[in-house]
Design a protein around this motif. Structure first.
Motif, PDB file in Angstrom:
ATOM      1  N   VAL A   1     -15.412  31.756 -34.783  1.00 11.55           N
ATOM      2  CA  VAL A   1     -16.020  33.071 -34.990  1.00 11.55           C
ATOM      3  C   VAL A   1     -15.809  33.510 -36.437  1.00 11.55           C
ATOM      4  O   VAL A   1     -16.735  34.016 -37.096  1.00 11.55           O
ATOM      5  CB  VAL A   1     -15.438  34.111 -34.018  1.00 11.55           C
ATOM      6  CG1 VAL A   1     -15.882  35.514 -34.384  1.00 11.55           C
ATOM      7  CG2 VAL A   1     -15.833  33.778 -32.584  1.00 11.55           C
ATOM      8  N   PHE A   2     -14.617  33.321 -36.963  1.00 13.27           N
ATOM      9  CA  PHE A   2     -14.315  33.697 -38.346  1.00 13.27           C
ATOM     10  C   PHE A   2     -15.153  32.873 -39.322  1.00 13.27           C
ATOM     11  O   PHE A   2     -15.761  33.415 -40.259  1.00 13.27           O
ATOM     12  CB  PHE A   2     -12.822  33.493 -38.624  1.00 13.27           C
ATOM     13  CG  PHE A   2     -12.430  33.761 -40.054  1.00 13.27           C
ATOM     14  CD1 PHE A   2     -12.236  35.061 -40.498  1.00 13.27           C
ATOM     15  CD2 PHE A   2     -12.257  32.723 -40.956  1.00 13.27           C
ATOM     16  CE1 PHE A   2     -11.881  35.312 -41.820  1.00 13.27           C
ATOM     17  CE2 PHE A   2     -11.897  32.963 -42.270  1.00 13.27           C
ATOM     18  CZ  PHE A   2     -11.708  34.263 -42.711  1.00 13.27           C
ATOM     19  N   HIS A   3     -15.220  31.581 -39.085  1.00 11.68           N
ATOM     20  CA  HIS A   3     -15.908  30.703 -40.034  1.00 11.68           C
ATOM     21  C   HIS A   3     -17.422  30.819 -39.933  1.00 11.68           C
ATOM     22  O   HIS A   3     -18.121  30.795 -40.958  1.00 11.68           O
ATOM     23  CB  HIS A   3     -15.451  29.259 -39.822  1.00 11.68           C
ATOM     24  CG  HIS A   3     -13.999  29.061 -40.139  1.00 11.68           C
ATOM     25  ND1 HIS A   3     -13.514  29.083 -41.422  1.00 11.68           N
ATOM     26  CD2 HIS A   3     -12.921  28.870 -39.332  1.00 11.68           C
ATOM     27  CE1 HIS A   3     -12.199  28.899 -41.415  1.00 11.68           C
ATOM     28  NE2 HIS A   3     -11.809  28.772 -40.157  1.00 11.68           N
ATOM     29  N   ARG A   4     -17.950  30.984 -38.719  1.00  8.18           N
ATOM     30  CA  ARG A   4     -19.405  31.074 -38.549  1.00  8.18           C
ATOM     31  C   ARG A   4     -19.957  32.403 -39.077  1.00  8.18           C
ATOM     32  O   ARG A   4     -21.127  32.492 -39.428  1.00  8.18           O
ATOM     33  CB  ARG A   4     -19.778  30.918 -37.077  1.00  8.18           C
ATOM     34  CG  ARG A   4     -19.526  29.537 -36.497  1.00  8.18           C
ATOM     35  CD  ARG A   4     -20.605  28.559 -36.842  1.00  8.18           C
ATOM     36  NE  ARG A   4     -21.869  28.886 -36.201  1.00  8.18           N
ATOM     37  CZ  ARG A   4     -23.016  28.277 -36.484  1.00  8.18           C
ATOM     38  NH1 ARG A   4     -23.046  27.341 -37.416  1.00  8.18           N
ATOM     39  NH2 ARG A   4     -24.136  28.601 -35.853  1.00  8.18           N
ATOM     40  N   THR A   5     -19.106  33.447 -39.111  1.00 12.28           N
ATOM     41  CA  THR A   5     -19.553  34.742 -39.646  1.00 12.28           C
ATOM     42  C   THR A   5     -19.098  34.933 -41.091  1.00 12.28           C
ATOM     43  O   THR A   5     -19.228  36.022 -41.631  1.00 12.28           O
ATOM     44  CB  THR A   5     -19.018  35.909 -38.793  1.00 12.28           C
ATOM     45  OG1 THR A   5     -17.579  35.907 -38.843  1.00 12.28           O
ATOM     46  CG2 THR A   5     -19.475  35.796 -37.346  1.00 12.28           C
ATOM     47  N   HIS A   6     -18.554  33.855 -41.689  1.00 11.79           N
ATOM     48  CA  HIS A   6     -18.095  33.904 -43.087  1.00 11.79           C
ATOM     49  C   HIS A   6     -17.095  35.035 -43.309  1.00 11.79           C
ATOM     50  O   HIS A   6     -17.109  35.709 -44.346  1.00 11.79           O
ATOM     51  CB  HIS A   6     -19.292  34.031 -44.044  1.00 11.79           C
ATOM     52  CG  HIS A   6     -20.338  32.977 -43.836  1.00 11.79           C
ATOM     53  ND1 HIS A   6     -20.142  31.648 -44.192  1.00 11.79           N
ATOM     54  CD2 HIS A   6     -21.572  33.036 -43.272  1.00 11.79           C
ATOM     55  CE1 HIS A   6     -21.221  30.941 -43.873  1.00 11.79           C
ATOM     56  NE2 HIS A   6     -22.095  31.756 -43.308  1.00 11.79           N
ATOM     57  N   GLY A   7     -16.247  35.233 -42.306  1.00 14.18           N
ATOM     58  CA  GLY A   7     -15.187  36.220 -42.419  1.00 14.18           C
ATOM     59  C   GLY A   7     -15.586  37.632 -42.068  1.00 14.18           C
ATOM     60  O   GLY A   7     -14.739  38.542 -42.115  1.00 14.18           O
ATOM     61  N   ALA A   8     -16.846  37.858 -41.706  1.00 16.71           N
ATOM     62  CA  ALA A   8     -17.267  39.207 -41.326  1.00 16.71           C
ATOM     63  C   ALA A   8     -16.608  39.663 -40.030  1.00 16.71           C
ATOM     64  O   ALA A   8     -16.474  40.866 -39.783  1.00 16.71           O
ATOM     65  CB  ALA A   8     -18.792  39.263 -41.191  1.00 16.71           C
ATOM     66  N   ARG A   9     -16.217  38.722 -39.179  1.00 20.45           N
ATOM     67  CA  ARG A   9     -15.455  39.000 -37.962  1.00 20.45           C
ATOM     68  C   ARG A   9     -14.209  38.137 -37.998  1.00 20.45           C
ATOM     69  O   ARG A   9     -14.299  36.929 -38.247  1.00 20.45           O
ATOM     70  CB  ARG A   9     -16.276  38.702 -36.702  1.00 20.45           C
ATOM     71  CG  ARG A   9     -17.572  39.497 -36.574  1.00 20.45           C
ATOM     72  CD  ARG A   9     -17.303  40.971 -36.346  1.00 20.45           C
ATOM     73  NE  ARG A   9     -18.534  41.707 -36.097  1.00 20.45           N
ATOM     74  CZ  ARG A   9     -19.307  42.236 -37.043  1.00 20.45           C
ATOM     75  NH1 ARG A   9     -18.982  42.087 -38.327  1.00 20.45           N
ATOM     76  NH2 ARG A   9     -20.405  42.917 -36.732  1.00 20.45           N
ATOM     77  N   ILE A  10     -13.047  38.747 -37.749  1.00 18.69           N
ATOM     78  CA  ILE A  10     -11.802  37.987 -37.906  1.00 18.69           C
ATOM     79  C   ILE A  10     -11.555  37.015 -36.764  1.00 18.69           C
ATOM     80  O   ILE A  10     -10.748  36.100 -36.885  1.00 18.69           O
ATOM     81  CB  ILE A  10     -10.582  38.910 -38.090  1.00 18.69           C
ATOM     82  CG1 ILE A  10     -10.356  39.771 -36.850  1.00 18.69           C
ATOM     83  CG2 ILE A  10     -10.734  39.749 -39.325  1.00 18.69           C
ATOM     84  CD1 ILE A  10      -9.058  40.569 -36.903  1.00 18.69           C
ATOM     85  N   GLY A  11     -12.233  37.197 -35.644  1.00 15.83           N
ATOM     86  CA  GLY A  11     -12.096  36.245 -34.556  1.00 15.83           C
ATOM     87  C   GLY A  11     -10.868  36.473 -33.707  1.00 15.83           C
ATOM     88  O   GLY A  11     -10.256  37.552 -33.718  1.00 15.83           O
ATOM     89  N   ARG A  12     -10.462  35.412 -33.010  1.00 17.33           N
ATOM     90  CA  ARG A  12      -9.506  35.533 -31.908  1.00 17.33           C
ATOM     91  C   ARG A  12      -8.150  34.889 -32.177  1.00 17.33           C
ATOM     92  O   ARG A  12      -7.309  34.831 -31.285  1.00 17.33           O
ATOM     93  CB  ARG A  12     -10.134  34.907 -30.656  1.00 17.33           C
ATOM     94  CG  ARG A  12     -11.479  35.506 -30.281  1.00 17.33           C
ATOM     95  CD  ARG A  12     -12.289  34.598 -29.385  1.00 17.33           C
ATOM     96  NE  ARG A  12     -12.704  33.390 -30.088  1.00 17.33           N
ATOM     97  CZ  ARG A  12     -13.365  32.374 -29.544  1.00 17.33           C
ATOM     98  NH1 ARG A  12     -13.694  32.418 -28.272  1.00 17.33           N
ATOM     99  NH2 ARG A  12     -13.695  31.317 -30.264  1.00 17.33           N
ATOM    100  N   ASP A  13      -7.921  34.424 -33.394  1.00 18.68           N
ATOM    101  CA  ASP A  13      -6.656  33.747 -33.683  1.00 18.68           C
ATOM    102  C   ASP A  13      -5.449  34.647 -33.444  1.00 18.68           C
ATOM    103  O   ASP A  13      -4.382  34.172 -33.036  1.00 18.68           O
ATOM    104  CB  ASP A  13      -6.638  33.255 -35.141  1.00 18.68           C
ATOM    105  CG  ASP A  13      -7.608  32.119 -35.401  1.00 18.68           C
ATOM    106  OD1 ASP A  13      -7.736  31.243 -34.517  1.00 18.68           O
ATOM    107  OD2 ASP A  13      -8.234  32.105 -36.468  1.00 18.68           O
ATOM    108  N   GLY A  14      -5.590  35.933 -33.684  1.00 24.33           N
ATOM    109  CA  GLY A  14      -4.440  36.838 -33.619  1.00 24.33           C
ATOM    110  C   GLY A  14      -3.815  36.983 -32.256  1.00 24.33           C
ATOM    111  O   GLY A  14      -2.639  37.360 -32.145  1.00 24.33           O
ATOM    112  N   CYS A  15      -4.565  36.679 -31.185  1.00 27.40           N
ATOM    113  CA  CYS A  15      -3.981  36.742 -29.838  1.00 27.40           C
ATOM    114  C   CYS A  15      -3.542  35.365 -29.361  1.00 27.40           C
ATOM    115  O   CYS A  15      -3.064  35.223 -28.234  1.00 27.40           O
ATOM    116  CB  CYS A  15      -4.969  37.358 -28.841  1.00 27.40           C
ATOM    117  SG  CYS A  15      -6.465  36.399 -28.554  1.00 27.40           S
TER     118      CYS A  15
END
Length: 574
Positions: free
Chosen positions: A420-434
């Motif tokens: 999610v982070f990489h496909r949105t070029h960082g616009a969404r931080i994605g799910r790594d934090g959980c």
């Protein structure tokens, strides 16, 4: 046929294990099944009934297991089939059942079938297992197949179509990422393969499956263009507005085949009580939930309404009421407050916007970014799990929530792995934090007990970095502390078994006044104060007459009888 409440899963407390981040037995920085096996005593101390494993099949890990390369084996970083069998035997010895995670919408681009499809010609049997279609004329008119077959967007960003390349005129459909090509479930080979998957894992002793991402399974046969979406639709929400690929009638045919396979297996194996639970975000749509949960399709479906609700009285009441609606249809709810796809509840409820009704969302990836106050978030999270534990139905916990872990928000960009982070070029931080490996001890040299290392050895960096303060929340640091969230979970789980489960499959939202969210379950009433001030109960209310408090999320603050402290829950039993 027995009613649902007589099945083990109807009231089950299930613990979700994200294997990669639970416990690392071989010291390579990645969790594994042997690490889980060695930590079963912790789950035993909580009193869970079953364990749900996130995908642990062989995978290139582009989406950390949700890109399956082989549905009939174990990923080598996690062990092998012998390791799995040993883990399952030990889980059974602890009285815990095991659920697997099934990914039906797509496989990995490394799957043997997909590699064969790429090597085969258009129109071949190999390509018929997936959605291969000819491209359309490019914008400049120079390439008759230079544009995708339609305008569908991928759930993690970008187009849902990917060109085969070279002189090949075709593109393939991948709803999530290019590494995850979608299966065509109208294909006989695909249907037969998934029937074999169920049989294979049931034979090994698995008791059920969480079925991933059911919404896009089944497409309109013509694959038409998606109609325009409302202005302001988030980039990661566009896919879920596509009427030609979301909650399609064709999907129900898939689930009926799955259920038929399960029922047939169960008939051949008397004494087994098998199940499957659907993952789909159907918030605020109880009628849609009922379309999937019935005697021909899913035994259960996750209710994410409560998980994604703002900390607002009316929103919480609606989330609970919509979910309890399934009771009158003869089925039981499936609750959860956390999982591997959503920011942890401590962080979500600690955000400045958490008490704003407009912060409601149905998409866990389109997250609020307002400021976080963790002590408020933790207090609300303790209150909400105490409410959820009082509800009829099953409840799924996500590893680490029993420690009160917050989302890790400051992972460096170069360490983030979520597509999610990489496909949105960082616009969404994605799910790594959980998904950060959980802390077992306060020792940073062993990645806070996550990795098993010998005397004097230093563990490698885990696959996702842990914050320096992670050890403050470790199991060894809070075990036995009556004020800790770990001890709250142990206490409320015990209270659930003693006071809530015996109340049967009843439940309704009741009105006890402003600022309070209350649910009655036969003789038990669970009440949440969602405000920042104490609220005195009207003990003359018919719902509370001769009722006595039997549990509180903040017991050390229950000094004044009949007064609920702010952002907390009590149970009253008559």
């Amino acid at each position: 046929m027995t009613t649902p409440e007589h099945h083990w899963w109807a009231n089950a407390l299930v613990y979700q294990v994200y294997v990669r981040s639970f416990a690392d037995a071989n010291g390579d920085g990645v969790g594994d099944l042997e690490g889980l096996r060695q930590r079963l005593d912790h789950l035993d101390s909580l009193g869970v009934d079953a364990i749900w494993l996130n995908p642990c099949y062989p995978s290139p890990q582009h989406d950390h297991g949700y890109d399956v390369a082989n549905y009939f084996d174990i990923h080598d970083e996690y062990g092998n089939l012998d390791t799995f069998d040993a883990f399952l035997a030990d889980a059974r010895a602890h009285g815990m059942k095991v659920l697997m995670d099934l990914v039906p919408n797509h496989c990995s681009s490394d799957h043997a079938w997909f590699r064969a499809a790429l090597a085969a010609a258009p129109g071949s049997a190999e390509r018929a297992r997936f959605y291969f279609r000819d491209g359309t004329m490019s914008d400049c008119g120079s390439d008759p197949h230079g544009n995708p077959p339609n305008n569908w967007m991928a759930a993690f960003g970008g187009s849902a179509w990917n060109r085969v390349g070279g002189t090949d005129p075709q593109w393939y459909l991948a709803t999530f990422t290019p590494h995850q090509p979608d299966f065509d479930h109208t294909n006989d080979d695909v249907q037969a393969m998934f029937a074999e998957v169920f049989e294979f894992w049931f034979d090994r002793g698995v008791e059920g499956f969480r079925v991933d991402a059911i919404a896009p399974v089944g497409k309109h046969p013509d694959l038409p263009d998606q109609p325009p979406v409302p202005e302001g639709t988030g980039m990661l929400q566009i896919t879920w507005e596509n009427e030609y690929t979301v909650f399609r009638p064709e999907g129900h045919d898939v689930w009926r085949r799955f259920r038929s396979t399960i029922d047939a297996y169960q008939q051949r194996h008397p004494g087994r009580d098998l199940m499957m639970v659907a993952e789909a975000y159907m918030n605020g749509r109880p009628e849609l939930l009922a379309d999937f949960v019935n005697d021909e399709q899913f035994h259960q479906a996750f209710a994410f309404d409560l998980m994604l609700s703002p900390w607002v009285e009316s929103e919480l009441e609606k989330a609970i009421g919509d979910t309890l609606d399934i009771l009158r249809r003869g089925f039981v709810p499936t609750w959860t407050l956390n999982n591997h796809d959503v920011q942890r509840v401590v962080t979500r409820l600690g955000r400045e916007a958490a008490a704003d009704p407009s912060s409601a969302t149905t998409n866990a990836l389109e997250v609020d970014t307002s400021a976080v106050t963790l002590d408020i978030g933790l207090r609300r999270a303790r209150a909400l799990i105490s409410l959820a534990m009082a509800m009829p139905g099953s409840l799924y916990l996500y590893q680490g929530e029993e420690l009160g872990l917050p989302e890790v928000l400051d992972i460096p960009d170069d360490r983030r792995q979520d597509p999610v982070f990489h496909r949105t070029h960082g616009a969404r931080i994605g799910r790594d934090g959980c998904r950060v490996p959980i802390p077992w001890t306060s020792d940073p040299t062993s990645a806070f007990g996550f990795s098993k290392v010998g005397p004097g050895e230093h563990a490698p960096d885990p696959w996702l970095p842990q914050p320096s303060w992670w050890g403050d929340l470790a199991i060894t640091a809070v075990d036995g502390d009556d004020t800790s969230t770990l001890e709250l979970y142990r206490a409320v789980i015990a209270a659930r078994r003693e006071h809530a489960t015996p109340q049967g499959m009843h439940g309704a939202v009741i009105d006890l006044g402003p600022g309070l969210v209350a649910v009655r379950r036969a003789d038990l009433v669970a009440i949440v104060n969602v405000t920042n001030a104490p609220i005195a109960l009207d003990l003359s209310d018919p719902h509370l007459e001769i009722a006595m408090p039997v549990f509180a999320s903040e017991p050390t603050e229950m000094h004044t009888p009949g007064v609920i402290p702010p952002n907390s829950t009590i149970w009253m039993l008559s």
